[in-house]
Motif scaffolding. Sequence first.
Motif, short mmCIF file in Angstrom:
data_model
loop_
_atom_site.label_atom_id
_atom_site.label_comp_id
_atom_site.label_asym_id
_atom_site.label_seq_id
_atom_site.Cartn_x
_atom_site.Cartn_y
_atom_site.Cartn_z
N THR A 111 0.84 -1.19 0.00
CA THR A 111 0.00 0.00 0.00
C THR A 111 0.88 1.24 0.00
OG1 THR A 111 -0.14 -0.02 2.42
CG2 THR A 111 -1.91 -1.12 1.21
N ILE A 112 0.33 2.33 -0.56
CA ILE A 112 1.05 3.61 -0.59
C ILE A 112 0.08 4.73 -0.23
CG2 ILE A 112 2.79 2.88 -2.29
CD1 ILE A 112 1.16 4.35 -4.42
N GLY A 113 0.60 5.82 0.33
CA GLY A 113 -0.19 7.00 0.62
C GLY A 113 -1.04 6.86 1.87
N PRO A 114 -1.56 7.99 2.37
CA PRO A 114 -2.37 7.97 3.59
C PRO A 114 -3.67 7.19 3.45
CG PRO A 114 -2.45 10.13 2.54
CD PRO A 114 -1.38 9.35 1.85
N ASN A 115 -4.17 7.05 2.23
CA ASN A 115 -5.37 6.24 2.00
C ASN A 115 -5.05 4.78 1.73
OD1 ASN A 115 -7.36 8.31 2.28
ND2 ASN A 115 -6.78 9.08 0.25
N ARG A 116 -3.76 4.48 1.72
CA ARG A 116 -3.29 3.10 1.54
C ARG A 116 -3.87 2.46 0.28
NH1 ARG A 116 -2.07 0.72 7.62
NH2 ARG A 116 -0.75 2.49 8.19
N TYR A 117 -3.51 3.04 -0.84
CA TYR A 117 -3.88 2.47 -2.13
C TYR A 117 -3.03 1.25 -2.41
CZ TYR A 117 -6.82 6.42 -3.51
OH TYR A 117 -7.82 7.35 -3.59
N ILE A 118 -3.66 0.22 -2.95
CA ILE A 118 -2.92 -0.98 -3.36
C ILE A 118 -2.11 -0.67 -4.61
CG2 ILE A 118 -3.18 -3.27 -4.41
CD1 ILE A 118 -3.54 -3.50 -1.50
N THR A 119 -0.84 -1.02 -4.57
CA THR A 119 0.00 -0.99 -5.76
C THR A 119 0.74 -2.32 -5.83
OG1 THR A 119 1.66 0.28 -6.99
CG2 THR A 119 2.00 0.02 -4.62
N LYS A 120 1.21 -2.68 -7.02
CA LYS A 120 1.81 -4.00 -7.19
C LYS A 120 3.17 -3.90 -7.86
CE LYS A 120 -2.62 -6.40 -7.78
NZ LYS A 120 -3.31 -7.47 -8.54
N ILE A 121 4.04 -4.81 -7.47
CA ILE A 121 5.37 -4.95 -8.06
C ILE A 121 5.41 -6.29 -8.79
CG2 ILE A 121 7.85 -5.08 -7.58
CD1 ILE A 121 7.15 -3.60 -4.90
N LEU A 122 5.94 -6.29 -10.00
CA LEU A 122 6.05 -7.53 -10.77
C LEU A 122 7.43 -8.14 -10.55
CD1 LEU A 122 4.41 -9.28 -12.79
CD2 LEU A 122 5.63 -8.07 -14.62
N ASP A 123 7.47 -9.38 -10.15
CA ASP A 123 8.73 -10.09 -9.90
C ASP A 123 8.77 -11.35 -10.77
OD1 ASP A 123 11.21 -10.66 -8.45
OD2 ASP A 123 10.07 -12.27 -7.51
N CYS A 124 9.74 -11.43 -11.68
CA CYS A 124 9.83 -12.55 -12.61
C CYS A 124 11.15 -13.27 -12.46
CB CYS A 124 9.67 -12.08 -14.06
SG CYS A 124 8.10 -11.27 -14.40
N LYS A 125 11.10 -14.59 -12.44
CA LYS A 125 12.29 -15.42 -12.31
C LYS A 125 12.29 -16.49 -13.40
CE LYS A 125 14.14 -13.66 -8.50
NZ LYS A 125 13.39 -12.41 -8.51
N LYS A 126 13.49 -16.88 -13.79
CA LYS A 126 13.65 -17.96 -14.75
C LYS A 126 13.22 -19.29 -14.13
CE LYS A 126 17.24 -20.16 -17.64
NZ LYS A 126 16.53 -20.05 -18.92
N THR A 127 12.68 -20.18 -14.94
CA THR A 127 12.36 -21.53 -14.48
C THR A 127 13.14 -22.54 -15.32
OG1 THR A 127 10.39 -21.57 -15.93
CG2 THR A 127 10.06 -20.96 -13.62
N ASP A 128 13.47 -23.67 -14.69
CA ASP A 128 14.19 -24.70 -15.44
C ASP A 128 13.20 -25.63 -16.13
OD1 ASP A 128 13.17 -26.44 -13.52
OD2 ASP A 128 15.05 -26.62 -12.42
#
Length: 262
Positions: free
Chosen positions: A149-166
């Motif tokens: 969450t960000i800001g005083p109203n706690r808005y949802i924000t997202k981070i994309l995390d990608c990893k290689k797979t075998d």
Amino acid sequence: MKRTLQSLMLGCCLALMQGCVAKSNSFTFTADLPPNFSYVASVYYVPAKGQTCTVARADNLAPQFNREWRTEYKPNAQIEIRRTRNGCELVVDRVELEINAIYGPDWSDFGREYARVSVRAELPEAVKGTFNAAGESEFSGQCQWLFRTIGPNRYITKILDCKKTDASGALLKNRPFAAYTLDQLPGKTVRLKIKLADEEKPGWGDTWVKVPGGWKRCMGKSFEDQRAYCNGNYKDFSRFRMPDGRTCTIYPGCTENKEVTP
């Protein structure tokens, strides 16, 4: 005898024709991505092995595919392997990939990660990608949404995390990556295949509490407390705003549930 001679002549002609067919100077890059995902590919070139020439950056700009990924996305990119600039022979060195994923209605509601295809004159067999009989090679990865969450109203924000797979689908530490030699690529297809993880996770620890049906956001000291760590308090929680504007207390289902598991 006459028919045999004609057959031999025809075979020789075919052989000559095949020998004159020019070798392809491109390969196809494509991607199998989850819904609302797209990629941007930037292709970088360097002087070919043995060349002593140099080319100014202004004359060797990286071609881009899907630059307008929101409106003009196309999964297939035809990538030139060799080209000449100012009399200097250049070869593809790498394809830098941006993986973009939209999660909300606003322009800023998207996450971005990176992947790469490297190309060299020579590579160890253990590193070099392989192609099947159809001339296709695939490298894979898994992406996961990390929410916060960000800001005083706690808005949802997202981070994309990608990893290689075998090959077995196990996650590795690095981002999706593949490497090929120049002589492997003409006329071939390289495919990036991305899977989206079934569940999202908090961006970092001790800020959300797992409950049946989702996650509750720890209050912290107050709404002005942007970090809002739980610090052992698993009873006081805050509301938050979803990307679509809803005010909720449980992510991602937005359903009331009083059971809390620290």
